[in-house]
Design an enzyme around this catalytic site. Structure first.
Site, mmCIF file in Angstrom:
data_model
loop_
_atom_site.group_PDB
_atom_site.id
_atom_site.type_symbol
_atom_site.label_atom_id
_atom_site.label_comp_id
_atom_site.label_asym_id
_atom_site.label_seq_id
_atom_site.Cartn_x
_atom_site.Cartn_y
_atom_site.Cartn_z
ATOM 1 N N GLN D 109 21.715 16.565 -73.114
ATOM 2 C CA GLN D 109 21.053 17.534 -74.202
ATOM 3 C C GLN D 109 19.888 16.736 -74.786
ATOM 4 O O GLN D 109 18.745 17.179 -75.141
ATOM 5 C CB GLN D 109 21.926 17.740 -75.507
ATOM 6 N N ILE D 111 17.813 14.321 -73.695
ATOM 7 C CA ILE D 111 16.698 14.129 -72.787
ATOM 8 C C ILE D 111 15.899 15.329 -72.840
ATOM 9 O O ILE D 111 14.604 15.449 -72.324
ATOM 10 C CB ILE D 111 17.179 13.632 -71.425
ATOM 11 N N HIS D 113 14.301 16.597 -75.269
ATOM 12 C CA HIS D 113 13.206 16.334 -76.154
ATOM 13 C C HIS D 113 12.347 15.358 -75.410
ATOM 14 O O HIS D 113 12.605 14.210 -75.160
ATOM 15 C CB HIS D 113 13.638 15.295 -77.383
ATOM 16 N N ARG D 114 11.074 15.909 -74.899
ATOM 17 C CA ARG D 114 10.275 15.638 -73.730
ATOM 18 C C ARG D 114 9.355 14.370 -74.268
ATOM 19 O O ARG D 114 8.935 13.557 -73.704
ATOM 20 C CB ARG D 114 9.661 16.538 -73.137
ATOM 21 N N SER D 122 20.637 2.492 -64.686
ATOM 22 C CA SER D 122 20.542 3.118 -63.524
ATOM 23 C C SER D 122 21.866 2.890 -62.815
ATOM 24 O O SER D 122 22.271 1.807 -62.173
ATOM 25 C CB SER D 122 19.520 2.472 -62.481
ATOM 26 N N ARG D 233 19.125 18.377 -84.410
ATOM 27 C CA ARG D 233 20.275 17.721 -83.827
ATOM 28 C C ARG D 233 21.090 17.266 -85.119
ATOM 29 O O ARG D 233 22.192 16.918 -84.975
ATOM 30 C CB ARG D 233 20.063 16.537 -83.020
#
Lengths: 313, 313, 313, 313
Positions: D109, D111, D113-114, D122, D233
């Protein structure tokens, strides 16, 4: 990638449309519009819409009053020039939209490309489908020993492969069964399982699914950013599973903007960024001089790559 | 906005195209496609291309296999809901492209909207046209005394107006004459003026032009970001000259996506963001209580705006 | 770049601050913080704030709990690796903020870099200063005959230069005088000129200024996007006037993140993107084969650049 | 959120730094710098770095030569004005960086927000930790019947809760055990399990983990975009699990920029966007007129929300 009857009907309906437009069209794209092109075991790429073509790149670069096109040869030359000199804004003047179905762990890589528009199927709002990715045996690669981030060219033994697939399938199935049990829903009918239970909210239950479950989204981006995506994801260093999607999209780009596609291959995908120090090496080699990694101060790994790229013995 | 014969021919050529497509089309947009819609004295807005329509918003919101549309009523309701609840991503699934001619000082405001694609006519590469903006007398507003950033409703006297227009025209003309002299070019023929002179490079000579000279660009953006642009630029606080363009584009949006347009009017353009403190004021007023700016701790300016908005005596 | 007494006082005040922090600091940047570094005749670059350093790149790449740094050698190696392989996100973890004064025609190029934060001095709100850029005689280049977009290496004759400077200065001054007359303000005192006149609103009057007038802004961006800016603007193809700013900033980058700076020079600024076809040429040359532009199908211009780059006779 | 001894040592090391700087500092942030603030069962928010403060907003809005600050009262007024009138760019002049540990389904969710910078741990490169989110019993909400996207206020019965937690824990553990078996690694020692096996590559094995596994990333954004994130949020409509993080960050904002925080509460978080039609309703009500949903043509749901907001009986 088995669609329901309803979905197939929707597809047929939307493909049967015939409109007239003054906008440029691309024959080869109209052909595949809305069709699901298979990717991995249950995924797909569906072209939903497109704006512009090679001529639209030229048109914008020239800030033209007409279609931009003069002679085909000049257009091709201009596109090559723009690509070579990194004049990227004219390529932003074409836009494309896809409907994509892909495993969540791939979606997590994909979404890192921020300059794009996305609408994803919502696991807060809807029930997730029982579809998960299971690799083919030939793709069950071992961890690379030299590249911490990648796969070795070795694949697992038959026995080890068998065990891996068994675990992947069993865990995915069990997690889904429990997902539905948490929702208090029957898997087949999606009706209430036990009238005495309440059922957990969807936004929580979904956390029990594994990362190989499929999600889907509408994804729209411009040609420049699409090429950037392809440069990274249709590359050897990309994970195989996302490369499958990138290759399908690359093929769509070829149909869509053939001049841009060719320029992209030559100046991006097949091109190499050669460092100042490496250029010094090449110059010396061409001049017949001897030169070592130490002479120019480049790392062993980079030296190896250069030697291998130029096929120097 | 007088186009050359060549430009008019290009326009006719591109408007005469008739293609067949499976993509959604919008009748009312096809009608105006490529036509220059006049803005200010020499500017224009030309619709070049579009992707999607109201149904495409619905289609993306539903991550649909077909066109997204169920019943017109449901579509309209969903679009209202999305707009009201600030679910903005489905509106990003429509895209539009314009060719715009506008004065440089307006281009400088416009370009601050970063989420868009732009190709501007290059004064480094090409010779600028001799076209500059001169306001109409009715638009020669005095500086506002209350709002440092805006115009007063007063206009200048006839005499003062006359003098202002004279200065604007004379200076723009003189600067252009000198621009061409620096380039060592004949204004009419664009041929070399004096064979014994070299001519200054274009990228430098252009600095002698005034900010009311027209430039032009291709500008492409998605529907969400276009609405954000319109919310700020079709607003009373926007400078009149950019509002002229915004109003033309707003009218195009009305033709393009009528449901979205209506929702945009109600939930954005005609809507007001009311602060927590102001809501407290409204509640008390509705409950018949007396309340002052001091009671709730809001500034005089904000209080005045609230009183005026709600038409409270 | 003559600051007022008030501005100098503000500068001194802000430079006299001494705070204690747990955040990483960079000695060499603290030294120049807030100081105006001169650019062109009246412009400047002022470093206002910065976040992070070389170690912060490493810290983010490792998603570290501490400072990220292990051994200086490993850090340097990692930064080289990240730069070489286009792992760009760790470089986004450093941020820098400048106050910049620059001519409007340069600001119009600069602003095309969209991934940055900008607050510009407002000509709607405030009165513009009487400061405009006039090139030095040595920079009065002729238009290039081979590159439509650039300058020739020839400069104008003394006589022609003299005339150009005269026009630039006279027009800029006259436009400013008329700007103040439109505002009905006295140039020295900024008080009302004629009590019987109203004065045109600022947002309109400013359009009479020429494009070489100075504006100023706060500009903030991350290290990755700054390097992208520098790659394009500290380059030979960039207009000289923006290169002056880019070179000052490049020098600040050197002080700020010395490892990143070195990697940037080698893998970006001094590097070359070599196309697939050109690589084929190099391979053949290295293998002692003869090869022509026609053999590999590359354009004459590209061939010339390759030959010149590799110093092949 | 149990850190290893090594991680704790790294934390202490980095917190012990004392540097001197001319940049503005914020006492209350220095206090918490680098400290993990607990979120959910194993997650955290760690403040890593910050740039600017309330005065930096003012400084940029004024394009100031000094710190921007005049009098505290004027600063506060200006910040209120900027927030109220949606002058958002000055708030982009502050930047903040966090290290965040969070469940994958929440990361998905987040991510979206670009406009932010991200470096994620990783799973292609490293082995994932055995840490997964299990909700507390009080948070095991039922699916809402009225809002398809949200939770009901009802929680599950003790028995049903017990079963849900059992499934969540067992499945997460089993999936992790199989993940390690696929990697052919011992869970405790991370050493090779069976020397006769190869071990699957990490980038594939990770797909067997469930969506409640924790990931971590460095996340950096500017104040304007952070407030936009918080507005969505830290809101009732947001999923509880992301709200936990938003609330922690909101508290950090309060420490960081107290004036901006107050303005944000009043003009965003506690404010309401009231549609044109709803304003008409309020006007009529205030004028003592009777009005129904039908009169103004707004939907039942919107009418209910308006009535409830204004506490109209």
């Amino acid at each position: 990638m088995s669609l329901t009857d309803l979905q197939n009907q929707e597809l047929e309906d939307v493909r049967s449309i015939k409109n007239t437009t003054r906008r440029p069209t691309v024959e080869a794209l109209e052909e595949i519009l809305y069709k699901p092109l298979k990717a991995l075991d249950h995924g797909f790429v569906r072209l939903i819409d497109y704006m512009g073509n090679d001529a639209a790149v030229v048109q914008a670069a020239r800030v033209s009053y007409g279609s931009g096109t003069k002679k085909i040869n000049e257009d091709k030359g201009l596109i090559n020039y723009l690509m070579r000199r990194w004049h990227t804004t004219p390529f932003e003047m074409c836009e494309i939209k896809f409907h994509i179905k892909l495993p969540i762990f791939i979606a997590r890589q994909w979404i890192r490309h921020r300059t794009a528009n996305v609408n994803e199927y919502s696991g807060r709002y809807s029930i997730m489908d029982k579809e998960f990715y299971v690799p083919e045996i030939k793709d069950l690669a071992a961890q690379s020993q030299t590249n911490k981030q990648g796969r070795s060219t070795d694949v697992l033994s038959a026995e080890e492969s068998h065990r891996v697939l068994e675990m992947l399938k069993d865990d995915a199935r069990q997690c889904y069964d429990h997902y539905m049990e948490m929702l208090n829903l029957n898997e087949e009918t999606q009706e209430i399982l036990d009238p005495n239970k309440t059922g957990l909210t969807r936004e929580l239950a979904r956390m029990n699914l594994t990362l190989n479950y499929y999600t889907q989204w509408y994804w729209k981006t411009d040609l420049h950013n699409l090429l950037h995506f392809l440069r990274l994801r249709a590359d050897d260093h990309a994970q195989y599973e996302i490369r499958v999607y990138a290759d399908i999209i690359l093929d769509i780009v070829k149909k869509w903007v053939p001049f841009t596609y060719e320029a992209f291959l030559d100046y991006r995908l097949n091109a190499v960024n050669i460092s100042g120090k490496s250029i010094a090496v090449i110059k010396k080699k061409l001049a017949g001089e001897n030169v070592t990694a130490e002479d120019v101060g480049i790392s062993k790994r980079e030296w190896q790559e250069l030697i291998s790229l130029l096929e120097i013995k």
